[in-house]
Design a protein around this motif. Structure first.
Motif, PDB file in Angstrom:
ATOM      1  N   MET A 390       0.619  -0.600  -0.177  1.00 29.96           N
ATOM      2  CA  MET A 390      -0.234   0.177  -0.183  1.00 29.96           C
ATOM      3  C   MET A 390       0.381   1.367  -0.077  1.00 29.96           C
ATOM      4  N   ILE A 391       0.231   1.840  -0.692  1.00 28.24           N
ATOM      5  CA  ILE A 391       0.949   3.319  -0.468  1.00 28.24           C
ATOM      6  C   ILE A 391       0.998   4.870   0.228  1.00 28.24           C
ATOM      7  N   ALA A 392      -0.970   4.570  -0.597  1.00 32.25           N
ATOM      8  CA  ALA A 392      -2.064   5.636   0.432  1.00 32.25           C
ATOM      9  C   ALA A 392      -2.738   4.972   0.247  1.00 32.25           C
ATOM     10  N   LYS A 393      -3.785   6.140   1.390  1.00 29.14           N
ATOM     11  CA  LYS A 393      -5.383   5.316   1.135  1.00 29.14           C
ATOM     12  C   LYS A 393      -5.774   7.088   0.947  1.00 29.14           C
ATOM     13  N   LEU A 394      -7.048   7.143  -0.376  1.00 28.34           N
ATOM     14  CA  LEU A 394      -7.403   8.504  -0.577  1.00 28.34           C
ATOM     15  C   LEU A 394      -8.961   8.024  -0.489  1.00 28.34           C
ATOM     16  N   ILE A 395      -9.482   9.647   0.772  1.00 28.08           N
ATOM     17  CA  ILE A 395     -11.022   9.349   1.016  1.00 28.08           C
ATOM     18  C   ILE A 395     -11.505   9.968   0.547  1.00 28.08           C
ATOM     19  N   VAL A 396     -12.865  10.043   0.492  1.00 29.55           N
ATOM     20  CA  VAL A 396     -13.414  11.436   0.029  1.00 29.55           C
ATOM     21  C   VAL A 396     -14.535  11.882   0.560  1.00 29.55           C
ATOM     22  N   TRP A 397     -15.204  12.720   0.781  1.00 31.84           N
ATOM     23  CA  TRP A 397     -16.331  12.363   1.683  1.00 31.84           C
ATOM     24  C   TRP A 397     -17.723  12.954   0.950  1.00 31.84           C
ATOM     25  N   GLY A 398     -18.581  13.072   1.397  1.00 28.24           N
ATOM     26  CA  GLY A 398     -19.655  13.705  -0.042  1.00 28.24           C
ATOM     27  C   GLY A 398     -20.870  14.464   1.018  1.00 28.24           C
ATOM     28  N   GLU A 399     -21.935  15.080   0.476  1.00 32.26           N
ATOM     29  CA  GLU A 399     -23.287  14.697   1.638  1.00 32.26           C
ATOM     30  C   GLU A 399     -23.867  13.624   1.247  1.00 32.26           C
ATOM     31  N   ASP A 400     -23.321  13.277   0.324  1.00 31.54           N
ATOM     32  CA  ASP A 400     -24.754  11.618   0.617  1.00 31.54           C
ATOM     33  C   ASP A 400     -23.348  10.408  -1.078  1.00 31.54           C
ATOM     34  N   ARG A 401     -24.178   9.515  -0.999  1.00 35.51           N
ATOM     35  CA  ARG A 401     -23.506   8.269  -1.714  1.00 35.51           C
ATOM     36  C   ARG A 401     -22.739   9.108  -3.580  1.00 35.51           C
ATOM     37  N   ALA A 402     -23.622   9.604  -4.307  1.00 38.45           N
ATOM     38  CA  ALA A 402     -23.143  10.228  -5.079  1.00 38.45           C
ATOM     39  C   ALA A 402     -22.892  11.234  -5.502  1.00 38.45           C
TER      40      ALA A 402
END
Length: 664
Positions: A390-402
């Motif tokens: 594993m090189i890195a973890k990329l995490i995203v957040w949104g108001e909903d899944r779309a």
């Protein structure tokens, strides 16, 4: 709260713990091996102590040296991260015996949950649902085979002391059982020092849903909702999200309460994860408990706004849990992608090499934010064969899944890594599949969508060739003098100037001709196809390409990164690596040798499956290697006879090393 802690790990988790500790005013001590002397986690901590050679058994698994480092530096506690010694009850006990706080559960809880068979017996007593299976101590292969037949195929063989997909095989018939069992036991003994296995019914189209639990030393325990980790390759997670799509409040409460019951059954303290296999109809079964912080904990942090490492430190120092169950709430949706050094089209073989380029999306936030990168490496660092890929973890957040899906695609698009194989493009395709985008999730998703996921072409050749030409022109423009005589634009009073570029993608060569007209226009001819061409370059890496004209005009923004003859090209719709071949430099190269059995990556030779004098057929398994904690079987490239074995079992071999000699 502690004044100083030692982090008995490396990579992004060590950097993650160091960041939270710094925010709380806690000093940190790093440990490092010969391979990690200049690693990012060493720079992130206040002090660092060398503990041995590059192989984990010579450094990160040497707990006497780790305890000595803690004593030497005055650390009061040890944070084990995940992997290595994080689920080793003997290490947790050794910390206690040395007067150090182990930032994790008590040794008894680790022991109870560390052996899958024992943990399932405990869960049965606690009323937690279980998958039908055999969890007995009798490990006679004939008995195990009979139990698999009793349970029914397909069956799953799992290392009792294992985790992370190691020592695990799905078996679809009795004919496959013996070979699968032997492979599981080999991998289990190498990874965990224990070759005991258990047998379970292999649930069809299962979802992998896990519950984050947290306990304190005062007897309180809560669950911090769930994560769906169904998208897996080789039983290892690829994409994780929270909350689980389609989860009802009633089912969430049922699974959360079952997870808390599991934790309380073993007197759990600290962060832990109770993992369940879930049927499509919602029924769920206890699978295992990971007695540590999980790689995917950031998605839980993203939807709760909490720092789980801070909770670990507070609980370990004797404080009560910061919040009660009724005070916990979640908001929005988060997805994590594990970026690994591996080749998805090559069976996910791990890759080693230098991160010549490692550029992350802009506007990255460490804690609660739209995009977060947890990385333990920097541009220019080497990915070695000694540790996880594993090189890195990329995490995203949104108001909903779309919204989270859209941000994930954009963030992966803007992640540029060059110098070795990675799974970035694969992750982007994974997230774009109908199954994932529509939340039709199960652990077979990658296999089901393989036509869309594997062996996909990168950028169109005309675009990638134009990008390489643009890069070369921009570099040359930056090195020319200010006088007109040093200009390298091929200007002619009449006629056109032509220049040839020889490019290669893999073993395929392409002839590219750049023609400059005396009135300033350019034409690019790629494998015989002529295209009007113009480029606007901001620098040697950033270009805007114009291909064709009129209604056929195509405008593409690209980034290019060159290392020697290799040029990596990134655009919104994909990426490609081309080689700009210097024909004169390669004039003496001979034809590539065929039919050689070579190591596809650096690693340890575990077994030969044929001996000198054996007649073998193309595709027949001939050798087994171990790299980055996983076994890889290498097959014969052609029919022939084994003339000679060139290494001994147990040898460490380099990438491309010839393992045995085949004769026609």
């Amino acid at each position: 709260m502690f004044n100083k802690i030692l982090i008995a790990n490396r990579g992004e988790i060590a950097c993650r713990v160091a960041a939270t500790a710094r925010r709380l005013g806690i000093q940190t001590v790093a440990v490092y091996s010969d391979a990690d002397r200049d690693a990012q986690h060493v720079q992130a901590c206040d002090e660092a102590v060398h503990i041995g050679g590059p192989a984990p058994r010579d450094s990160y698994l040497q707990w006497e040296r780790i305890l000595a480092a803690a004593k030497q530096t005055g650390a009061q506690a040890v944070h084990p991260g995940y992997g290595f010694l994080s689920e080793n009850e003997a290490f947790a006990q050794a910390c206690a015996d040395a007067g150090l706080v182990f930032i994790g559960p008590p040794p008894s809880a680790i022991q109870a949950m560390g052996l899958k068979a024992e943990s399932k017996r405990l869960m049965e007593q606690a009323g937690v649902p279980l998958v039908p299976g055999y969890h007995g101590a009798d490990q006679d292969p004939a008995l195990l085979k009979r139990e698999a037949s009793r349970i029914g195929y397909p069956a799953l063989i799992k290392a009792s002391a294992g985790g992370g997909g190691k020592g695990m095989r799905a078996v679809y018939s009795a004919d496959e059982f013996d070979a699968a069992l032997a492979s599981c036991k080999r991998e289990a003994i190498n990874s965990f020092g224990d070759d005991a296995v258990l047998i379970e019914r292999y649930v069809q189209k299962p979802r992998h849903i896990e519950i984050q639990v947290f306990g304190d030393s005062l007897g309180n325990c809560v669950y911090l909702f769930e994560r769906d980790c169904s998208v897996q390759r080789r039983h290892q997670k690829v994409l994780e999200e929270a909350p689980a799509p389609g989860m009802t409040p009633e089912r969430r409460a049922q699974m959360g309460e079952a997870a808390v019951a599991a934790a309380k059954a073993v007197g759990y303290v600290g962060a832990g994860t109770v993992e369940f296999i879930a049927e499509q109809d919602g029924r769920f079964y206890f699978m295992e408990m990971n007695t540590r912080l999980q790689v995917e904990h950031p998605v839980t942090e993203a939807i709760t706004g909490l720092d789980l490492v801070e909770w670990q430190l507070r609980v370990a120092s004797g404080e009560p849990l910061p919040l009660k169950q009724s005070q916990l709430a979640m908001r929005g949706h988060a997805i994590e992608a594990r970026i690994c050094a591996e080749n998805p089209d090559g069976g996910f073989l791990p890759a080693t090499g230098t991160l010549d380029v490692a550029r992350w999306p802009s506007h990255v936030a460490f804690q609660r934010g739209d995009v977060r990168i947890d990385a333990g490496v920097r541009e220019g660092d080497a990915i070695s064969p000694f540790y996880d890929s594993m090189i890195a973890k990329l995490i995203v957040w949104g108001e909903d899944r779309a919204q989270a899906l859209a941000r994930l695609d954009a963030a992966l698009r803007d992640t540029h890594i060059a110098g070795l194989h990675t799974n970035v493009a694969f992750l982007r395709r994974c997230a774009a599949t109908d199954s994932f985008s529509k939340a039709d999730l199960d652990t077979g998703l990658i296999e089901r969508e393989k036509a869309q996921l594997f062996n996909q072409s990168g950028l169109p050749l005309r675009v990638s060739a134009a990008a390489v030409v643009a890069h070369t022109l921009a570099v040359e423009a930056g090195t020319q003098g200010s006088d007109p005589w040093s200009a390298r634009d091929g200007w002619r009073l009449f006629g056109a100037a032509s220049r040839r570029f020889d490019l290669a993608t893999g073993d395929t060569h392409h002839a590219v001709l750049l023609s400059r007209h005396h009135r300033g226009g350019m034409t690019l001819t790629v494998d015989g196809e002529a295209i009007e061409f113009a480029v606007r370059s901001t620098d040697a890496e950033t270009h805007e390409l114009f291909l064709g004209n009129g209604s056929e005009l195509q405008r593409v923004r690209v980034k290019t990164y060159a290392q020697g003859e290799r040029v990596a090209v990134f655009a919104a719709n994909g990426s490609t690596v081309l080689t700009e071949v210097d024909l004169i430099a390669h004039a003496g190269d001979g034809a590539a040798e065929g039919g050689r059995l070579t190591a596809p990556m650096p690693g340890k030779l575990i077994a030969f499956l044929a001996q000198a004098g054996d007649t073998v057929t193309k595709g027949q398994p001939l050798a087994v290697m171990e790299a980055m904690k996983m076994e890889h079987t290498i097959s014969s490239p052609r029919d022939g006879t084994v003339a000679e074995l060139l290494f001994a079992v147990g040898d460490q071999v380099g990438d491309g090393a010839e393992l045995l000699r085949l004769e026609a």
